[in-house]
Design a protein around this motif. Structure first.
Motif, PDB file in Angstrom:
ATOM      1  N   PRO A   1       0.784  -1.247   0.000  1.00 40.46           N
ATOM      2  CA  PRO A   1       0.000   0.000   0.000  1.00 40.46           C
ATOM      3  C   PRO A   1       0.808   1.285   0.000  1.00 40.46           C
ATOM      4  CG  PRO A   1      -0.104  -1.069   2.149  1.00 40.46           C
ATOM      5  CD  PRO A   1       0.564  -2.038   1.237  1.00 40.46           C
ATOM      6  N   LYS A   2       2.095   1.229   0.264  1.00 43.86           N
ATOM      7  CA  LYS A   2       2.904   2.442   0.285  1.00 43.86           C
ATOM      8  C   LYS A   2       3.902   2.495  -0.868  1.00 43.86           C
ATOM      9  CE  LYS A   2       2.568   3.293   5.254  1.00 43.86           C
ATOM     10  NZ  LYS A   2       3.316   3.555   6.515  1.00 43.86           N
ATOM     11  N   ASN A   3       3.713   1.613  -1.833  1.00 39.88           N
ATOM     12  CA  ASN A   3       4.622   1.591  -2.970  1.00 39.88           C
ATOM     13  C   ASN A   3       4.392   2.818  -3.836  1.00 39.88           C
ATOM     14  OD1 ASN A   3       5.477   0.952  -5.843  1.00 39.88           O
ATOM     15  ND2 ASN A   3       6.240  -0.876  -4.808  1.00 39.88           N
ATOM     16  N   GLU A   4       5.387   3.675  -3.924  1.00 36.83           N
ATOM     17  CA  GLU A   4       5.238   4.946  -4.622  1.00 36.83           C
ATOM     18  C   GLU A   4       4.908   4.758  -6.102  1.00 36.83           C
ATOM     19  OE1 GLU A   4       7.705   9.163  -5.248  1.00 36.83           O
ATOM     20  OE2 GLU A   4       8.668   7.428  -4.270  1.00 36.83           O
ATOM     21  N   PHE A   5       5.611   3.820  -6.733  1.00 35.40           N
ATOM     22  CA  PHE A   5       5.398   3.605  -8.166  1.00 35.40           C
ATOM     23  C   PHE A   5       3.966   3.158  -8.444  1.00 35.40           C
ATOM     24  CE2 PHE A   5       5.201   0.701 -11.797  1.00 35.40           C
ATOM     25  CZ  PHE A   5       5.670   1.528 -12.810  1.00 35.40           C
ATOM     26  N   TYR A   6       3.469   2.206  -7.652  1.00 32.19           N
ATOM     27  CA  TYR A   6       2.123   1.684  -7.895  1.00 32.19           C
ATOM     28  C   TYR A   6       1.050   2.727  -7.585  1.00 32.19           C
ATOM     29  CZ  TYR A   6       4.349  -2.905  -8.262  1.00 32.19           C
ATOM     30  OH  TYR A   6       5.137  -3.961  -8.659  1.00 32.19           O
ATOM     31  N   LEU A   7       1.246   3.485  -6.528  1.00 30.21           N
ATOM     32  CA  LEU A   7       0.283   4.543  -6.202  1.00 30.21           C
ATOM     33  C   LEU A   7       0.215   5.576  -7.317  1.00 30.21           C
ATOM     34  CD1 LEU A   7       1.084   5.116  -2.426  1.00 30.21           C
ATOM     35  CD2 LEU A   7      -1.101   4.334  -3.339  1.00 30.21           C
ATOM     36  N   GLU A   8       1.383   5.991  -7.780  1.00 28.73           N
ATOM     37  CA  GLU A   8       1.434   6.985  -8.846  1.00 28.73           C
ATOM     38  C   GLU A   8       0.792   6.442 -10.123  1.00 28.73           C
ATOM     39  OE1 GLU A   8       4.749   9.599 -11.369  1.00 28.73           O
ATOM     40  OE2 GLU A   8       5.383   7.976 -10.027  1.00 28.73           O
ATOM     41  N   LYS A   9       1.111   5.206 -10.454  1.00 29.09           N
ATOM     42  CA  LYS A   9       0.579   4.600 -11.675  1.00 29.09           C
ATOM     43  C   LYS A   9      -0.941   4.443 -11.601  1.00 29.09           C
ATOM     44  CE  LYS A   9       2.457   3.262 -14.757  1.00 29.09           C
ATOM     45  NZ  LYS A   9       2.714   3.887 -16.077  1.00 29.09           N
ATOM     46  N   LEU A  10      -1.445   3.985 -10.455  1.00 27.93           N
ATOM     47  CA  LEU A  10      -2.882   3.770 -10.334  1.00 27.93           C
ATOM     48  C   LEU A  10      -3.647   5.087 -10.376  1.00 27.93           C
ATOM     49  CD1 LEU A  10      -5.191   1.832 -10.012  1.00 27.93           C
ATOM     50  CD2 LEU A  10      -4.814   1.828  -7.531  1.00 27.93           C
ATOM     51  N   ALA A  11      -3.123   6.114  -9.729  1.00 23.21           N
ATOM     52  CA  ALA A  11      -3.773   7.424  -9.787  1.00 23.21           C
ATOM     53  C   ALA A  11      -3.842   7.919 -11.223  1.00 23.21           C
ATOM     54  CB  ALA A  11      -3.026   8.424  -8.907  1.00 23.21           C
ATOM     55  N   SER A  12      -2.744   7.740 -11.950  1.00 25.02           N
ATOM     56  CA  SER A  12      -2.707   8.152 -13.346  1.00 25.02           C
ATOM     57  C   SER A  12      -3.706   7.358 -14.188  1.00 25.02           C
ATOM     58  CB  SER A  12      -1.294   7.972 -13.901  1.00 25.02           C
ATOM     59  OG  SER A  12      -1.242   8.266 -15.286  1.00 25.02           O
ATOM     60  N   LEU A  13      -3.819   6.067 -13.912  1.00 23.38           N
ATOM     61  CA  LEU A  13      -4.767   5.224 -14.652  1.00 23.38           C
ATOM     62  C   LEU A  13      -6.210   5.629 -14.363  1.00 23.38           C
ATOM     63  CD1 LEU A  13      -3.046   1.759 -14.240  1.00 23.38           C
ATOM     64  CD2 LEU A  13      -3.445   2.942 -16.403  1.00 23.38           C
ATOM     65  N   TYR A  14      -6.501   5.910 -13.107  1.00 20.28           N
ATOM     66  CA  TYR A  14      -7.845   6.387 -12.769  1.00 20.28           C
ATOM     67  C   TYR A  14      -8.173   7.659 -13.552  1.00 20.28           C
ATOM     68  CZ  TYR A  14      -8.498   3.262  -8.711  1.00 20.28           C
ATOM     69  OH  TYR A  14      -8.680   2.185  -7.889  1.00 20.28           O
ATOM     70  N   TYR A  15      -7.202   8.556 -13.589  1.00 22.91           N
ATOM     71  CA  TYR A  15      -7.399   9.833 -14.307  1.00 22.91           C
ATOM     72  C   TYR A  15      -7.663   9.579 -15.788  1.00 22.91           C
ATOM     73  CZ  TYR A  15      -5.964  14.122 -16.711  1.00 22.91           C
ATOM     74  OH  TYR A  15      -5.902  15.203 -17.551  1.00 22.91           O
ATOM     75  N   LYS A  16      -6.847   8.729 -16.395  1.00 25.81           N
ATOM     76  CA  LYS A  16      -7.003   8.436 -17.816  1.00 25.81           C
ATOM     77  C   LYS A  16      -8.337   7.747 -18.106  1.00 25.81           C
ATOM     78  CE  LYS A  16      -2.012   7.958 -18.594  1.00 25.81           C
ATOM     79  NZ  LYS A  16      -0.914   6.997 -18.870  1.00 25.81           N
ATOM     80  N   ALA A  17      -8.816   6.977 -17.134  1.00 23.11           N
ATOM     81  CA  ALA A  17     -10.064   6.244 -17.317  1.00 23.11           C
ATOM     82  C   ALA A  17     -11.288   7.078 -16.937  1.00 23.11           C
ATOM     83  CB  ALA A  17     -10.029   4.963 -16.493  1.00 23.11           C
TER      84      ALA A  17
END
Length: 417
Positions: free
Chosen positions: A159-175
């Motif tokens: 849950p604190k993985n910076e790369f995954y958090l950043e990537k998922l936020a970006s994916l939510y935005y794109k979606a």
């Protein structure tokens, strides 16, 4: 694929209590996963399935594959790992399918890598590496909805993985998913010094129709010496009509660069909107110390004195601007406005109606507008103002009845000579 869908579903439900906010709407996305997997998951390697293969043969195949894998001879490793995965029901299939996915990825064989990921997730839905590569490939192919469930799984496990958090936020935005905002806030809480994360939060808030002003404010307050934050917060506050809030970041910008005319002028405009005319004048005079021949700023000073009904000071600055550029229509337009304001002020302050002196002052305003019409830039607006004040000038009847033909009212004579 029904098996992997059901297993995804179970894992997400069990993990719900750990991260309910992220997973609240994930069920629907997981059920759509069958649309994301390759149409055909079977390969010719499945022909290697043997009912009589020994555990020793499987162990040897895994050993040979791992040796090639360690030496980065991924192409040679593939056949061995497939043999293990297809035939093993013990301990070797799990690491074999993970290494197989990585091997295909390292060979840039993304179609095969994706097949391996989904084949592996059918049997082992909790292997993070398979989610990692499946999510990456789907995102790379701009299949954002397909990538999201994989990164959601990875966030649960880390849950604190910076790369995954950043990537998922970006994916939510794109979606087009508003969960991008909350996830980005979570990312900022973990990494508060990352200026790019704060910039993206503002982007996400604005994209989903929210008011980004609060995000700009938080970014500025968190790092008030950051000129980018100060500039962005000031601009957002001005756009939102929150001129009071804009003053502090603009002041920071000016403190960092005392000759930043743009910031000084913005702060002056904010003071005007707040009816703090003296502060506005102070800022405009600071601009003049940098650019002493700026007639526009001189006219702004005059307008602020006009707002305070200090007509003598207003007139002084207009005449100063005219002395620098007598051909500009701006000074004449503002002077006409000052005369108009003076009439209203004198009538109100004396609690009276119209008298001939007012007509004389309107005539002065008309003369200013006629001069302004010589400047093509102001010609149209000057004509409009002239058509308004001409009917208000002193009339023949008023002059016949009056005992004076010049301005005598002390409200005017104190500054009109």
């Amino acid at each position: 694929m029904e098996q992997v869908i059901r297993m995804y579903f179970i894992i997400f439900i069990l993990s719900f209590s750990l991260n309910a906010q992220i997973l609240s709407e994930n069920i629907k996305q997981v059920r759509q996963d069958s649309l994301c997997a390759p149409k055909e998951l079977k390969t010719w390697y499945d022909l290697n399935l043997k009912s009589d293969i020994s555990i020793n043969d499987i162990r040897m195949a895994y050993s040979f594959g791992s040796e090639h894998y360690k030496n980065e001879n991924y192409k040679a490793a593939i056949t061995y790992f497939w043999r293990v995965f297809v035939n093993d029901t013990t301990q070797y299939a799990r690491p074999a399918i993970r290494k197989l996915a990585i091997s295909y990825y390292m060979l840039n064989m993304l179609d095969s890598a994706l097949i391996v990921c989904y084949r592996g997730l059918e049997r082992y839905p909790d292997i993070s590496a398979l989610h990692h590569y499946a999510g990456y490939i789907q995102d790379f192919r701009e299949n954002h909805q397909c990538a999201i469930p994989h990164y959601e799984f990875l966030i649960i496990s880390d849950p604190k993985n910076e790369f995954y958090l950043e990537k998922l936020a970006s994916l939510y935005y794109k979606a087009g998913n508003k969960k991008a905002i909350d996830l980005q806030k979570q990312l900022i809480s973990l990494y508060p010094d990352n200026t790019e994360y704060r910039r993206r939060l503002i982007l996400y808030i604005d994209a989903f129709g929210g008011n980004p002003l609060e995000a700009y404010r938080e970014a500025f307050l968190n790092d008030p010496d950051n000129i980018i934050y100060a500039r962005d917060y000031a601009d957002a506050a001005i756009e939102a009509g929150d001129f009071k809030s804009a003053v502090a970041p603009l002041t920071k910008l000016i403190e960092r660069d005392s000759v930043n005319i743009k910031a000084i002028q913005k702060r002056a405009k904010c003071y005007e909107e707040l009816s703090d005319y003296r502060s506005a004048i102070r800022d405009y005079k600071q601009i003049l110390s940098i650019d002493p021949l700026n007639i526009t700023v001189m006219c702004y000073i005059a307008l602020n004195y006009n707002s305070m009904k200090e007509f003598a000071n207003a007139k002084y600055w207009i005449e100063k601007s005219k002395s620098i550029n007598p051909n500009s229509g701006l000074g004449y337009m503002i002077m006409g406005q000052i005369y108009e304001t003076a009439v209203s002020h004198c009538q109100d302050s004396q609690n009276r109606g119209r008298k001939i002196d007012d007509g004389f002052v309107y005539r002065l305003a008309a003369q200013e507008y006629k001069r302004a019409m010589k400047d093509d830039f102001y010609k149209t607006e000057a004509q409009k103002r002239l058509s308004f004040v001409e009917p208000l000038m002193d009339t023949k009847e008023e002059r016949f009845m009056a005992d004076h033909d010049t301005i005598v009212d002390s409200c005017y004579t104190s500054w009109i000579k």
